[in-house]
Design an enzyme around this catalytic site. Structure first.
Site, short mmCIF file in Angstrom:
data_model
loop_
_atom_site.label_atom_id
_atom_site.label_comp_id
_atom_site.label_asym_id
_atom_site.label_seq_id
_atom_site.Cartn_x
_atom_site.Cartn_y
_atom_site.Cartn_z
CG ASN A 377 1.29 -1.31 7.09
OD1 ASN A 377 1.23 -2.53 7.10
ND2 ASN A 377 1.88 -0.63 8.03
CG ASP A 378 -3.31 -0.84 8.81
OD1 ASP A 378 -2.31 -1.38 9.32
OD2 ASP A 378 -3.78 0.24 9.19
CB ILE A 379 -5.39 -2.91 2.67
CG1 ILE A 379 -4.21 -2.35 1.90
CG2 ILE A 379 -6.32 -1.82 3.13
CD1 ILE A 379 -4.61 -1.68 0.59
CB THR A 380 -0.90 -6.07 2.61
OG1 THR A 380 -0.02 -5.35 3.49
CG2 THR A 380 -1.20 -5.21 1.40
CB SER A 418 -4.90 -0.42 12.32
OG SER A 418 -3.83 -1.26 11.95
#
Lengths: 450, 94
Positions: A377-380, A418
Protein backbone atom coordinates in the site's frame (compact mmCIF):
# COMPACT_ATOMS: atom_id res chain seq x y z
CA UNK A 1 57.25 -22.20 13.44
CA UNK A 2 53.81 -23.07 14.81
CA UNK A 3 53.31 -19.39 15.48
CA UNK A 4 53.97 -18.57 11.85
CA UNK A 5 51.43 -21.18 10.80
CA UNK A 6 48.82 -19.75 13.18
CA UNK A 7 49.32 -16.20 11.95
CA UNK A 8 49.09 -17.29 8.32
CA UNK A 9 45.92 -19.22 9.19
CA UNK A 10 44.25 -16.17 10.76
CA UNK A 11 45.24 -14.02 7.79
CA UNK A 12 43.85 -16.58 5.34
CA UNK A 13 40.64 -17.02 7.34
CA UNK A 14 40.13 -13.27 7.32
CA UNK A 15 40.73 -13.04 3.58
CA UNK A 16 38.35 -15.91 2.83
CA UNK A 17 35.53 -14.39 4.86
CA UNK A 18 35.87 -10.97 3.18
CA UNK A 19 35.95 -12.75 -0.18
CA UNK A 20 32.75 -14.60 0.81
CA UNK A 21 30.95 -11.29 1.36
CA UNK A 22 32.38 -9.91 -1.89
CA UNK A 23 31.04 -12.92 -3.82
CA UNK A 24 27.52 -12.26 -2.56
CA UNK A 25 27.38 -9.39 -5.06
CA UNK A 26 25.64 -11.51 -7.72
CA UNK A 27 23.52 -14.67 -7.41
CA UNK A 28 25.91 -16.45 -9.80
CA UNK A 29 28.86 -16.36 -7.42
CA UNK A 30 26.95 -16.21 -4.14
CA UNK A 31 26.70 -19.95 -3.46
CA UNK A 32 30.42 -20.49 -3.92
CA UNK A 33 31.00 -17.40 -1.77
CA UNK A 34 29.05 -18.96 1.09
CA UNK A 35 31.14 -22.13 0.89
CA UNK A 36 34.33 -20.03 0.93
CA UNK A 37 33.01 -18.29 4.03
CA UNK A 38 32.49 -21.69 5.70
CA UNK A 39 36.07 -22.68 4.81
CA UNK A 40 37.41 -19.43 6.31
CA UNK A 41 35.45 -19.92 9.52
CA UNK A 42 36.65 -23.51 10.00
CA UNK A 43 40.23 -22.47 9.39
CA UNK A 44 39.96 -19.72 12.01
CA UNK A 45 38.43 -22.05 14.63
CA UNK A 46 40.98 -24.79 13.93
CA UNK A 47 43.87 -22.33 14.22
CA UNK A 48 42.46 -21.01 17.51
CA UNK A 49 42.07 -24.50 18.97
CA UNK A 50 45.64 -25.42 17.98
CA UNK A 51 47.29 -22.22 19.17
CA UNK A 52 45.56 -21.74 22.52
CA UNK A 53 47.10 -24.76 24.30
CA UNK A 54 43.90 -25.36 26.25
CA UNK A 55 44.11 -27.90 29.04
CA UNK A 56 40.88 -29.46 27.81
CA UNK A 57 40.10 -29.74 24.12
CA UNK A 58 37.23 -32.17 24.29
CA UNK A 59 34.67 -30.00 26.07
CA UNK A 60 34.93 -26.97 23.75
CA UNK A 61 34.67 -29.21 20.70
CA UNK A 62 31.60 -30.93 22.15
CA UNK A 63 30.03 -27.55 22.95
CA UNK A 64 30.71 -26.25 19.42
CA UNK A 65 29.33 -29.50 18.01
CA UNK A 66 26.12 -29.22 20.08
CA UNK A 67 25.64 -25.58 19.06
CA UNK A 68 26.29 -26.57 15.46
CA UNK A 69 23.68 -29.33 15.44
CA UNK A 70 21.15 -27.00 17.04
CA UNK A 71 21.96 -24.23 14.52
CA UNK A 72 21.74 -26.48 11.48
CA UNK A 73 18.52 -28.00 12.81
CA UNK A 74 16.73 -24.64 13.06
CA UNK A 75 18.24 -23.48 9.75
CA UNK A 76 16.78 -26.47 7.93
CA UNK A 77 13.47 -26.52 9.80
CA UNK A 78 12.58 -22.83 9.62
CA UNK A 79 9.89 -21.95 7.09
CA UNK A 80 10.98 -19.51 4.39
CA UNK A 81 8.22 -17.14 5.52
CA UNK A 82 9.72 -17.17 9.03
CA UNK A 83 13.20 -16.12 7.87
CA UNK A 84 12.98 -12.62 9.38
CA UNK A 85 12.39 -14.24 12.79
CA UNK A 86 15.40 -16.52 12.27
CA UNK A 87 17.63 -13.54 11.38
CA UNK A 88 16.37 -11.70 14.46
CA UNK A 89 17.24 -14.65 16.70
CA UNK A 90 20.70 -15.03 15.19
CA UNK A 91 21.36 -11.30 15.68
CA UNK A 92 20.38 -11.72 19.31
CA UNK A 93 22.58 -14.77 19.90
CA UNK A 94 25.58 -12.92 18.45
CA UNK A 95 24.99 -10.20 21.03
CA UNK A 96 24.47 -12.73 23.82
CA UNK A 97 27.79 -14.44 23.02
CA UNK A 98 29.54 -11.06 23.36
CA UNK A 99 27.81 -10.53 26.73
CA UNK A 100 29.02 -13.86 28.12
CA UNK A 101 32.55 -13.27 26.86
CA UNK A 102 32.72 -9.94 28.66
CA UNK A 103 31.25 -11.50 31.85
CA UNK A 104 33.89 -14.23 31.72
CA UNK A 105 36.59 -11.61 31.23
CA UNK A 106 35.41 -9.67 34.25
CA UNK A 107 35.67 -12.75 36.43
CA UNK A 108 39.00 -13.96 35.13
CA UNK A 109 40.99 -10.79 34.72
CA UNK A 110 39.02 -8.24 36.69
CA UNK A 111 40.37 -5.95 34.04
CA UNK A 112 38.46 -2.71 33.88
CA UNK A 113 38.88 -1.74 30.27
CA UNK A 114 36.43 0.26 28.23
CA UNK A 115 36.20 -2.15 25.31
CA UNK A 116 34.99 -4.92 27.62
CA UNK A 117 32.25 -2.60 28.88
CA UNK A 118 31.23 -1.61 25.35
CA UNK A 119 30.98 -5.24 24.27
CA UNK A 120 28.69 -5.87 27.24
CA UNK A 121 26.57 -2.81 26.49
CA UNK A 122 26.26 -3.33 22.72
CA UNK A 123 25.87 -7.10 23.08
CA UNK A 124 23.17 -6.76 25.74
CA UNK A 125 21.16 -4.21 23.78
CA UNK A 126 21.46 -6.39 20.67
CA UNK A 127 20.21 -9.42 22.58
CA UNK A 128 17.15 -8.00 24.31
CA UNK A 129 16.30 -5.81 21.30
CA UNK A 130 16.44 -8.81 18.98
CA UNK A 131 14.26 -10.93 21.26
CA UNK A 132 11.60 -8.22 21.20
CA UNK A 133 12.00 -7.81 17.42
CA UNK A 134 11.49 -11.58 17.11
CA UNK A 135 8.32 -11.37 19.21
CA UNK A 136 7.02 -8.48 17.11
CA UNK A 137 7.64 -10.48 13.93
CA UNK A 138 6.28 -13.75 15.21
CA UNK A 139 3.16 -12.63 17.05
CA UNK A 140 1.13 -10.12 15.01
CA UNK A 141 -0.61 -8.91 18.18
CA UNK A 142 2.73 -7.62 19.49
CA UNK A 143 3.79 -5.89 16.31
CA UNK A 144 2.20 -2.53 17.10
CA UNK A 145 4.26 0.43 18.18
CA UNK A 146 4.01 0.65 21.98
CA UNK A 147 4.17 4.14 23.38
CA UNK A 148 3.18 5.52 26.76
CA UNK A 149 3.68 8.80 28.59
CA UNK A 150 7.09 9.21 30.17
CA UNK A 151 8.64 6.57 27.95
CA UNK A 152 11.48 8.79 26.80
CA UNK A 153 12.18 9.93 30.35
CA UNK A 154 12.46 6.29 31.42
CA UNK A 155 14.78 5.62 28.48
CA UNK A 156 16.88 8.64 29.38
CA UNK A 157 17.16 7.51 33.01
CA UNK A 158 18.08 3.99 31.87
CA UNK A 159 20.74 5.28 29.47
CA UNK A 160 22.21 7.55 32.13
CA UNK A 161 22.29 4.78 34.70
CA UNK A 162 23.98 2.43 32.21
CA UNK A 163 26.55 5.17 31.64
CA UNK A 164 26.89 5.74 35.37
CA UNK A 165 27.44 2.07 36.20
CA UNK A 166 29.92 1.80 33.33
CA UNK A 167 31.91 4.73 34.74
CA UNK A 168 31.60 3.30 38.25
CA UNK A 169 33.02 0.04 37.06
CA UNK A 170 35.87 1.53 35.05
CA UNK A 171 36.92 4.04 37.72
CA UNK A 172 36.22 2.09 40.90
CA UNK A 173 36.48 -1.47 39.60
CA UNK A 174 33.36 -2.82 41.34
CA UNK A 175 32.37 -6.13 39.75
CA UNK A 176 28.89 -5.68 41.30
CA UNK A 177 28.43 -2.59 39.17
CA UNK A 178 29.14 -4.78 36.17
CA UNK A 179 26.34 -7.26 36.91
CA UNK A 180 23.89 -4.47 37.58
CA UNK A 181 25.03 -2.84 34.35
CA UNK A 182 24.34 -6.06 32.46
CA UNK A 183 20.78 -6.09 33.79
CA UNK A 184 19.98 -2.40 33.14
CA UNK A 185 21.35 -2.84 29.69
CA UNK A 186 18.97 -5.66 28.78
CA UNK A 187 16.13 -3.44 29.94
CA UNK A 188 17.41 -0.60 27.76
CA UNK A 189 17.54 -2.77 24.62
CA UNK A 190 13.96 -3.84 25.28
CA UNK A 191 12.76 -0.27 25.79
CA UNK A 192 14.54 0.98 22.65
CA UNK A 193 12.73 -1.46 20.36
CA UNK A 194 9.32 -1.20 22.12
CA UNK A 195 8.05 1.85 20.16
CA UNK A 196 8.99 0.40 16.76
CA UNK A 197 5.97 -0.65 14.71
CA UNK A 198 5.56 -3.59 12.32
CA UNK A 199 6.54 -2.09 8.96
CA UNK A 200 9.64 -0.41 10.43
CA UNK A 201 10.99 -3.76 11.59
CA UNK A 202 13.24 -4.24 8.49
CA UNK A 203 15.23 -1.19 9.57
CA UNK A 204 15.53 -2.51 13.11
CA UNK A 205 16.60 -5.97 11.91
CA UNK A 206 19.40 -4.38 9.85
CA UNK A 207 20.31 -2.11 12.78
CA UNK A 208 20.54 -5.05 15.22
CA UNK A 209 22.55 -6.98 12.61
CA UNK A 210 25.04 -4.12 12.64
CA UNK A 211 25.05 -4.05 16.46
CA UNK A 212 25.99 -7.74 16.64
CA UNK A 213 28.99 -6.86 14.44
CA UNK A 214 30.00 -3.85 16.57
CA UNK A 215 29.77 -6.05 19.67
CA UNK A 216 32.26 -8.39 17.97
CA UNK A 217 34.58 -5.44 17.31
CA UNK A 218 34.51 -4.52 21.01
CA UNK A 219 35.36 -8.09 21.97
CA UNK A 220 38.21 -7.97 19.47
CA UNK A 221 39.57 -4.70 20.88
CA UNK A 222 39.34 -6.06 24.38
CA UNK A 223 41.06 -9.37 23.54
CA UNK A 224 43.40 -7.73 21.00
CA UNK A 225 42.39 -9.97 18.14
CA UNK A 226 42.67 -8.43 14.63
CA UNK A 227 40.49 -11.20 13.13
CA UNK A 228 37.61 -10.32 15.43
CA UNK A 229 38.01 -6.63 14.68
CA UNK A 230 38.04 -7.07 10.90
CA UNK A 231 35.13 -9.52 10.68
CA UNK A 232 33.10 -7.63 13.29
CA UNK A 233 33.60 -4.43 11.32
CA UNK A 234 32.51 -6.05 8.05
CA UNK A 235 29.29 -7.20 9.75
CA UNK A 236 28.84 -3.81 11.42
CA UNK A 237 29.28 -1.79 8.24
CA UNK A 238 27.04 -4.24 6.35
CA UNK A 239 24.17 -3.85 8.80
CA UNK A 240 24.66 -0.09 8.94
CA UNK A 241 24.61 0.12 5.15
CA UNK A 242 21.38 -1.90 5.00
CA UNK A 243 19.75 0.20 7.71
CA UNK A 244 20.71 3.34 5.83
CA UNK A 245 19.32 1.96 2.56
CA UNK A 246 16.03 1.21 4.34
CA UNK A 247 15.77 4.60 6.05
CA UNK A 248 16.46 6.32 2.72
CA UNK A 249 13.67 4.29 1.13
CA UNK A 250 11.34 5.49 3.91
CA UNK A 251 12.71 9.05 3.79
CA UNK A 252 13.13 8.94 7.56
CA UNK A 253 15.99 8.84 10.01
CA UNK A 254 16.99 5.90 12.20
CA UNK A 255 16.29 8.03 15.27
CA UNK A 256 12.78 8.79 13.99
CA UNK A 257 12.14 5.05 13.60
CA UNK A 258 13.53 4.15 17.03
CA UNK A 259 11.31 6.71 18.76
CA UNK A 260 8.34 5.34 16.81
CA UNK A 261 7.47 8.46 14.83
CA UNK A 262 6.15 6.37 11.96
CA UNK A 263 2.43 6.08 12.28
CA UNK A 264 1.47 9.50 13.48
CA UNK A 265 -2.14 10.09 12.46
CA UNK A 266 -2.83 12.02 9.30
CA UNK A 267 -2.94 15.77 9.70
CA UNK A 268 -6.11 16.26 7.71
CA UNK A 269 -8.63 13.64 6.78
CA UNK A 270 -10.61 14.37 3.69
CA UNK A 271 -14.13 13.23 4.46
CA UNK A 272 -15.65 13.92 1.07
CA UNK A 273 -17.40 10.78 -0.15
CA UNK A 274 -15.23 8.72 -2.43
CA UNK A 275 -16.06 5.56 -4.23
CA UNK A 276 -13.60 2.85 -5.05
CA UNK A 277 -14.17 0.58 -8.03
CA UNK A 278 -14.60 -2.95 -6.81
CA UNK A 279 -13.41 -5.58 -9.23
CA UNK A 280 -13.71 -9.35 -9.30
CA UNK A 281 -11.10 -11.99 -10.16
CA UNK A 282 -13.02 -12.56 -13.42
CA UNK A 283 -12.61 -8.89 -14.42
CA UNK A 284 -8.94 -8.99 -13.53
CA UNK A 285 -8.38 -12.15 -15.57
CA UNK A 286 -10.19 -10.62 -18.55
CA UNK A 287 -8.11 -7.44 -18.53
CA UNK A 288 -4.88 -9.37 -18.01
CA UNK A 289 -5.63 -11.66 -20.94
CA UNK A 290 -5.54 -8.65 -23.24
CA UNK A 291 -2.53 -6.99 -21.65
CA UNK A 292 0.86 -6.90 -23.33
CA UNK A 293 2.81 -5.88 -20.26
CA UNK A 294 2.07 -6.65 -16.62
CA UNK A 295 4.05 -5.59 -13.57
CA UNK A 296 3.44 -7.34 -10.25
CA UNK A 297 4.15 -5.34 -7.07
CA UNK A 298 4.32 -7.57 -3.98
CA UNK A 299 4.26 -6.37 -0.37
CA UNK A 300 4.04 -7.83 3.11
CA UNK A 301 0.46 -8.97 2.39
CA UNK A 302 1.81 -11.43 -0.16
CA UNK A 303 4.16 -12.89 2.46
CA UNK A 304 1.40 -13.05 5.09
CA UNK A 305 -0.93 -14.93 2.70
CA UNK A 306 1.86 -17.16 1.26
CA UNK A 307 0.69 -16.05 -2.17
CA UNK A 308 4.06 -16.30 -3.93
CA UNK A 309 3.41 -19.73 -5.48
CA UNK A 310 0.00 -18.71 -6.85
CA UNK A 311 1.65 -15.54 -8.15
CA UNK A 312 4.37 -17.46 -9.96
CA UNK A 313 1.67 -19.68 -11.47
CA UNK A 314 -0.25 -16.62 -12.68
CA UNK A 315 2.90 -15.09 -14.20
CA UNK A 316 3.71 -18.33 -16.05
CA UNK A 317 0.23 -18.62 -17.55
CA UNK A 318 0.21 -14.97 -18.65
CA UNK A 319 3.59 -15.44 -20.24
CA UNK A 320 3.06 -18.79 -21.92
CA UNK A 321 -0.62 -18.72 -22.85
CA UNK A 322 -1.15 -15.02 -23.49
CA UNK A 323 2.37 -13.96 -24.53
CA UNK A 324 2.40 -11.11 -22.05
CA UNK A 325 5.57 -9.58 -20.66
CA UNK A 326 5.50 -10.10 -16.89
CA UNK A 327 7.89 -8.43 -14.44
CA UNK A 328 8.10 -8.13 -10.68
CA UNK A 329 8.84 -4.76 -9.05
CA UNK A 330 10.26 -4.63 -5.54
CA UNK A 331 10.45 -1.66 -3.21
CA UNK A 332 13.42 -1.70 -0.79
CA UNK A 333 11.17 -1.70 2.29
CA UNK A 334 8.56 -4.22 1.08
CA UNK A 335 8.28 -7.04 3.61
CA UNK A 336 9.85 -7.51 7.01
CA UNK A 337 13.58 -7.67 6.26
CA UNK A 338 15.88 -6.33 3.53
CA UNK A 339 15.47 -8.52 0.43
CA UNK A 340 12.47 -10.35 1.93
CA UNK A 341 10.35 -10.28 -1.25
CA UNK A 342 13.27 -11.50 -3.38
CA UNK A 343 13.73 -14.57 -1.20
CA UNK A 344 10.01 -15.40 -1.22
CA UNK A 345 9.81 -15.09 -5.02
CA UNK A 346 12.96 -17.19 -5.37
CA UNK A 347 11.32 -19.82 -3.18
CA UNK A 348 8.41 -19.96 -5.64
CA UNK A 349 10.97 -20.47 -8.45
CA UNK A 350 10.56 -17.02 -9.97
CA UNK A 351 13.57 -16.31 -12.18
CA UNK A 352 15.60 -13.56 -10.52
CA UNK A 353 16.12 -11.96 -13.97
CA UNK A 354 12.38 -11.09 -13.89
CA UNK A 355 12.62 -9.30 -10.55
CA UNK A 356 13.52 -5.60 -10.62
CA UNK A 357 14.42 -2.97 -8.08
CA UNK A 358 12.63 0.36 -7.67
CA UNK A 359 15.05 2.47 -9.72
CA UNK A 360 15.37 -0.05 -12.53
CA UNK A 361 11.68 -0.42 -13.26
CA UNK A 362 9.98 2.79 -12.18
CA UNK A 363 10.04 4.40 -15.64
CA UNK A 364 8.35 1.35 -17.18
CA UNK A 365 4.96 1.82 -15.53
CA UNK A 366 3.77 4.38 -18.11
CA UNK A 367 4.02 1.74 -20.83
CA UNK A 368 2.45 -0.95 -18.65
CA UNK A 369 -1.08 -2.22 -19.20
CA UNK A 370 -1.69 -3.78 -15.81
CA UNK A 371 -0.07 -3.17 -12.42
CA UNK A 372 -1.02 -5.96 -9.99
CA UNK A 373 -0.38 -4.69 -6.48
CA UNK A 374 -0.61 -7.56 -4.03
CA UNK A 375 -0.47 -6.83 -0.31
CA UNK A 376 1.31 -3.49 -0.66
CA UNK A 377 0.00 0.00 0.00
CA UNK A 378 2.24 2.80 1.27
CA UNK A 379 5.04 2.01 -1.20
CA UNK A 380 2.66 2.96 -4.06
CA UNK A 381 0.96 5.98 -2.45
CA UNK A 382 1.28 8.99 -4.79
CA UNK A 383 0.83 11.34 -1.81
CA UNK A 384 4.52 10.73 -1.15
CA UNK A 385 5.14 12.84 -4.25
CA UNK A 386 2.21 15.26 -4.26
CA UNK A 387 1.24 16.13 -0.70
CA UNK A 388 3.96 17.96 1.29
CA UNK A 389 1.83 17.65 4.46
CA UNK A 390 1.71 13.88 4.27
CA UNK A 391 3.85 11.95 6.79
CA UNK A 392 5.23 9.85 3.96
CA UNK A 393 6.09 12.87 1.75
CA UNK A 394 9.47 12.43 0.05
CA UNK A 395 9.53 8.66 0.30
CA UNK A 396 10.37 7.10 -3.09
CA UNK A 397 7.41 5.07 -4.40
CA UNK A 398 6.68 2.62 -7.18
CA UNK A 399 4.70 4.73 -9.66
CA UNK A 400 1.95 2.21 -10.33
CA UNK A 401 -0.54 5.04 -10.93
CA UNK A 402 1.02 5.50 -14.38
CA UNK A 403 -0.11 2.05 -15.55
CA UNK A 404 -3.28 1.86 -17.67
CA UNK A 405 -5.08 -0.32 -15.13
CA UNK A 406 -4.18 -0.93 -11.48
CA UNK A 407 -5.43 -3.85 -9.40
CA UNK A 408 -5.07 -3.70 -5.64
CA UNK A 409 -5.38 -7.01 -3.82
CA UNK A 410 -6.22 -6.07 -0.24
CA UNK A 411 -8.09 -7.40 2.74
CA UNK A 412 -10.06 -4.17 3.16
CA UNK A 413 -10.08 -0.52 2.19
CA UNK A 414 -8.13 0.40 5.33
CA UNK A 415 -5.12 2.65 5.36
CA UNK A 416 -1.60 1.24 5.28
CA UNK A 417 0.87 1.04 8.10
CA UNK A 418 1.61 4.75 7.91
CA UNK A 419 -2.13 5.42 8.33
CA UNK A 420 -2.13 7.65 5.26
CA UNK A 421 -5.03 7.36 2.89
CA UNK A 422 -4.03 6.14 -0.56
CA UNK A 423 -5.83 8.28 -3.19
CA UNK A 424 -4.99 5.63 -5.76
CA UNK A 425 -7.82 3.45 -4.39
CA UNK A 426 -10.35 5.96 -5.73
CA UNK A 427 -8.74 6.54 -9.12
CA UNK A 428 -10.94 5.75 -12.15
CA UNK A 429 -8.47 3.19 -13.51
CA UNK A 430 -8.03 1.36 -10.19
CA UNK A 431 -9.96 -1.76 -9.23
CA UNK A 432 -9.95 -3.15 -5.71
CA UNK A 433 -9.92 -6.92 -5.28
CA UNK A 434 -10.92 -7.60 -1.68
CA UNK A 435 -9.85 -10.84 -0.04
CA UNK A 436 -6.97 -13.09 0.81
CA UNK A 437 -4.03 -12.46 -1.54
CA UNK A 438 -3.44 -16.15 -2.29
CA UNK A 439 -7.13 -16.91 -2.76
CA UNK A 440 -7.72 -13.97 -5.15
CA UNK A 441 -4.66 -14.89 -7.22
CA UNK A 442 -5.76 -18.53 -7.44
CA UNK A 443 -9.19 -17.39 -8.60
CA UNK A 444 -7.59 -15.28 -11.35
CA UNK A 445 -5.49 -18.28 -12.38
CA UNK A 446 -8.69 -20.35 -12.72
CA UNK A 447 -10.22 -17.82 -15.10
CA UNK A 448 -6.97 -17.47 -17.04
CA UNK A 449 -6.74 -21.23 -17.50
CA UNK A 450 -10.34 -21.56 -18.63
CA UNK B 1 49.08 -5.00 20.81
CA UNK B 2 48.88 -1.26 20.85
CA UNK B 3 45.30 0.04 20.88
CA UNK B 4 46.15 2.60 18.17
CA UNK B 5 47.40 -0.16 15.92
CA UNK B 6 44.09 -2.03 16.43
CA UNK B 7 42.06 1.12 15.82
CA UNK B 8 43.89 1.61 12.52
CA UNK B 9 42.88 -1.90 11.48
CA UNK B 10 39.32 -1.04 12.52
CA UNK B 11 39.31 2.12 10.43
CA UNK B 12 40.61 0.32 7.33
CA UNK B 13 38.11 -2.52 7.80
CA UNK B 14 35.28 0.06 7.87
CA UNK B 15 36.22 1.18 4.36
CA UNK B 16 36.69 -2.37 3.09
CA UNK B 17 33.28 -3.32 4.51
CA UNK B 18 31.51 -0.31 3.06
CA UNK B 19 32.94 -0.65 -0.44
CA UNK B 20 32.37 -4.41 -0.53
CA UNK B 21 28.81 -4.33 0.70
CA UNK B 22 27.83 -1.40 -1.52
CA UNK B 23 28.30 -3.67 -4.56
CA UNK B 24 25.89 -6.35 -3.36
CA UNK B 25 22.68 -6.59 -5.37
CA UNK B 26 19.59 -5.68 -3.28
CA UNK B 27 18.04 -9.04 -4.25
CA UNK B 28 20.63 -10.74 -2.03
CA UNK B 29 20.26 -8.50 1.01
CA UNK B 30 18.58 -11.27 3.03
CA UNK B 31 21.37 -13.82 2.39
CA UNK B 32 23.86 -11.02 3.13
CA UNK B 33 22.33 -10.66 6.59
CA UNK B 34 22.40 -14.40 7.29
CA UNK B 35 26.01 -14.70 6.09
CA UNK B 36 26.79 -11.73 8.34
CA UNK B 37 25.15 -13.61 11.21
CA UNK B 38 27.34 -16.60 10.43
CA UNK B 39 30.64 -14.72 10.27
CA UNK B 40 29.78 -12.61 13.33
CA UNK B 41 30.00 -16.00 15.07
CA UNK B 42 33.76 -15.34 14.84
CA UNK B 43 33.37 -14.11 18.44
CA UNK B 44 33.76 -17.81 19.16
CA UNK B 45 37.51 -17.08 19.00
CA UNK B 46 36.98 -14.65 21.88
CA UNK B 47 35.11 -17.34 23.81
CA UNK B 48 37.98 -19.80 23.26
CA UNK B 49 40.54 -17.21 24.35
CA UNK B 50 38.64 -16.58 27.60
CA UNK B 51 38.57 -20.36 28.18
CA UNK B 52 42.34 -20.25 28.52
CA UNK B 53 42.20 -18.55 31.88
CA UNK B 54 40.44 -20.68 34.43
CA UNK B 55 39.08 -18.72 37.37
CA UNK B 56 36.52 -21.13 38.66
CA UNK B 57 33.27 -22.60 37.52
CA UNK B 58 31.41 -19.42 36.59
CA UNK B 59 34.25 -18.21 34.36
CA UNK B 60 34.35 -21.41 32.31
CA UNK B 61 30.57 -21.67 32.32
CA UNK B 62 30.18 -18.22 30.76
CA UNK B 63 32.86 -18.99 28.17
CA UNK B 64 31.18 -22.25 27.20
CA UNK B 65 27.81 -20.50 26.91
CA UNK B 66 29.39 -17.93 24.59
CA UNK B 67 30.92 -20.79 22.60
CA UNK B 68 27.54 -22.50 22.30
CA UNK B 69 25.66 -19.40 21.12
CA UNK B 70 28.40 -18.42 18.67
CA UNK B 71 28.37 -21.97 17.24
CA UNK B 72 24.59 -21.72 16.67
CA UNK B 73 25.24 -18.49 14.77
CA UNK B 74 28.00 -19.97 12.63
CA UNK B 75 26.32 -23.22 11.65
CA UNK B 76 22.77 -21.85 11.54
CA UNK B 77 23.82 -18.75 9.59
CA UNK B 78 25.79 -20.59 6.93
CA UNK B 79 23.16 -23.33 6.59
CA UNK B 80 20.24 -20.94 6.18
CA UNK B 81 22.26 -18.82 3.69
CA UNK B 82 23.00 -21.88 1.59
CA UNK B 83 19.34 -22.81 1.70
CA UNK B 84 18.32 -19.34 0.52
CA UNK B 85 21.00 -19.10 -2.17
CA UNK B 86 20.02 -22.47 -3.65
CA UNK B 87 16.64 -20.93 -4.51
CA UNK B 88 18.01 -18.08 -6.64
CA UNK B 89 17.92 -19.38 -10.19
CA UNK B 90 17.76 -17.92 -13.67
CA UNK B 91 17.38 -18.93 -17.30
CA UNK B 92 14.32 -21.18 -17.06
CA UNK B 93 12.25 -19.43 -19.70
CA UNK B 94 14.07 -17.84 -22.57
Amino acid sequence: MINLFINISYLTANTLMILAIKMLSTPKTARLGNLIGIAGMFWAIAAALISLHLSDYITPIIVIFLGGIFGIYIALKVKITALPQMIAILNGLGGLAAVFISLSEVISQSKNDISNITSLIIGGITFSGSILAFAKLNFPRWSKSVRFPGQYIINLILSLSVLGFALGYVLRNHPEAFYFLAFMNLLLGFMLILPVGGADIPVVIAFLNACSGWAGVSVGLSLQSPVLIVIGTIVGTGGTFLARTMTKALNRSLLNILIGGGNSPTTEIDNSPKIANIGSPADAAFIMQNAAKIIIVPGFGMAAAHAQHALKNMADILRNKYQAEVKFAIHPVAGRMPGHMNVLLAEANVDYADVFELNDINNEFQETDVAYVIGANDITNPQAKTNPNSPIYGMPILEVEKAKTVFFVKRSLGNGYSNVENPLFFAPNTYMLYGDAAHITEEIVKYLEA
Amino acid sequence: MDIWYLLNIFMLACFVGYFTIREITPALHSPLMSVSNAISGIVILGALITLKSDFGFLDSFFSYLACFFAAINIFGGFAVSQRMLEMFKTGKHK
